[in-house]
Design an enzyme around this catalytic site. Structure first.
Site, PDB file in Angstrom:
ATOM      1  N   ASN A   1      42.057  48.760  49.826  1.00  0.00           N
ATOM      2  CA  ASN A   1      42.846  49.427  48.786  1.00  0.00           C
ATOM      3  C   ASN A   1      42.577  50.931  48.747  1.00  0.00           C
ATOM      4  O   ASN A   1      42.963  51.615  47.807  1.00  0.00           O
ATOM      5  CB  ASN A   1      42.549  48.810  47.413  1.00  0.00           C
ATOM      6  CG  ASN A   1      41.087  48.958  47.018  1.00  0.00           C
ATOM      7  OD1 ASN A   1      40.298  49.589  47.731  1.00  0.00           O
ATOM      8  ND2 ASN A   1      40.706  48.392  45.878  1.00  0.00           N
TER       9      ASN A   1
ATOM     10  N   GLU B   1      37.243  52.803  43.066  1.00  0.00           N
ATOM     11  CA  GLU B   1      38.461  52.016  43.202  1.00  0.00           C
ATOM     12  C   GLU B   1      39.684  52.867  42.826  1.00  0.00           C
ATOM     13  O   GLU B   1      39.535  53.934  42.207  1.00  0.00           O
ATOM     14  CB  GLU B   1      38.373  50.794  42.268  1.00  0.00           C
ATOM     15  CG  GLU B   1      37.215  49.847  42.588  1.00  0.00           C
ATOM     16  CD  GLU B   1      37.493  48.946  43.807  1.00  0.00           C
ATOM     17  OE1 GLU B   1      38.155  49.386  44.769  1.00  0.00           O
ATOM     18  OE2 GLU B   1      37.028  47.791  43.783  1.00  0.00           O
TER      19      GLU B   1
END
Ligand code: F6R
Length: 258
Positions: free
Chosen positions: A136, A143
Site C-alpha cells: 500500500n 501507513e
C-alpha cells in the site's frame, strides 16, 4: 531519485546488499538505518555471504531500526529485535550495544518514541537508511494517510498490512496490529536512502511512489523530495513504471562478486 532496474530478483538483492557493504567499507562508524520484512531476508543473507568472502569490521557501526511491533517482548521470536539479532547483528559481528530498536513492550510508548528521536540526533543523524515498501506504499509502518511531517510514533497497521504480514505468524498466534515507527520526516532526514522492492505485488506501489503525485495516500512518494535516494528494483516490481527505458542501467551498481 536514482532508479536502478535489475534483470532479476537476485541481481537486485545483490546490488542493494553491495550498497550497504560499500557504505560500511567507506565509513565503518556509519549510522545505519535497518529495515525488516521478507524483502530484507535475502539482502541480509547476501550481506552475511559478502562478510564471509570479504570481511568488514562492523563493531564501530551505530544503527537504528525503522520500526517494531507493540506488545512483543524484546526476546519474542517474532519481534524485530529478535530477527535482527539472529539474522544480522550476530552473523555480522555487530556490537549490539550500538544498536537501537524501538521498545514496543514498555508502558510509556510516547516517551520511548521521543527518546528514539533524541538518540538519532545524538548519534549525528542517519547516514544510510535501508527501506522496503509495503503493497500500500507504506515505508516503515507509515501507513497511507501518515503526515509527511510525522516523527517516530505509535501507529495502527492497516488491514492490508496485517494481511500481508500474516505469513510471518502461525495460525492462531498473536499478531500485533499496532507498532512504533520512525516517522516520514525522520526517514527523510537520513543523508542517503536505499530502497529495495521485489515482486509484482509491489509494482503498483512502486509506480505510485515514482510516477504518482506527492501524496500522503502513498507515503513512499515522500522520497520524491529526498535528495539522495536510490531505488533498486527487480523486473516484476518495475513492471508498472511507464518510463522503464530511462532507468535501465542509468545508475550501475558495482557487483562485489564480479
Ligand atoms: C519493516 C518495514 C516495512 C517493510 C514492508 C515490506 O521494517 O519497515 O515497511 O519494509 O512492509 O515488507 P516485505 O518485504 O515483507 O514485503
Amino acid at each position: 531519485m536514482k532508479i536502478h532496474l535489475c534483470d532479476s530478483r537476485e541481481e537486485a538483492t545483490r546490488s542493494a546488499a553491495a550498497l550497504v557493504y560499500q557504505q560500511v567499507a567507506a565509513k565503518p562508524c556509519s549510522v545505519l538505518g535497518w529495515a525488516t520484512g521478507g524483502t530484507m531476508d535475502a539482502l541480509y543473507s547476501e550481506l552475511v555471504l559478502l562478510q564471509q568472502q570479504r570481511p568488514l569490521y562492523w563493531r564501530e557501526l551505530v544503527s537504528f531500526n525503522l520500526d517494531e511491533y507493540v506488545g512483543l517482548s524484546t526476546d519474542h521470536p517474532k519481534s524485530y529485535r529478535f530477527y535482527m539479532r539472529h539474522r544480522v547483528f550476530i552473523p555480522l559481528g555487530i556490537n549490539e550495544d550500538c544498536t537501537h530498536l524501538l521498545r514496543g513492550d514498555v508502558s510509556d510508548l510516547d516517551d520511548a518514541c521521543m527518546a528514539y528521536e533524541r538518540a538519532i540526533a545524538e548519534a549525528g543523524g542517519i547516514d544510510f537508511q535501508l527501506l522496503g515498501i509495503g503493497e500500500n506504499g507504506h515505508i516503515g509502518f507509515n501507513e497511507p494517510g501518515s503526515s509527511m511531517d510525522s516523527r517516530t510514533r505509535f501507529t495502527r497497521l492497516t488491514l492490508q498490512t496485517i494481511e500481508a504480514n500474516q505469513r510471518f505468524f502461525a495460525p492462531g498466534e498473536f499478531q500485533p496490529h499496532t507498532a512504533l515507527t520512525m516517522g516520514i520526516k525522520t526517514i527523510l532526514e537520513a543523508r542517503q536512502i536505499v530502497m529495495l522492492a521485489l515482486g509484482a505485488k509491489k509494482s503498483a506501489a512502486v509506480a505510485a511512489m515514482v510516477e504518482g503525485p506527492l501524496s500522503e495516500l502513498c507515503p513512499a512518494s515522500a522520497l520524491q523530495m529526498h535528495p539522495a535516494t536510490t531505488l533498486v528494483l527487480d523486473p516484476d516490481a518495475a513492471q508498472s513504471l511507464t518510463q522503464q527505458n530511462n532507468h535501465r542501467r542509468a545508475h550501475p551498481i558495482k557487483d562485489l562478486k564480479a
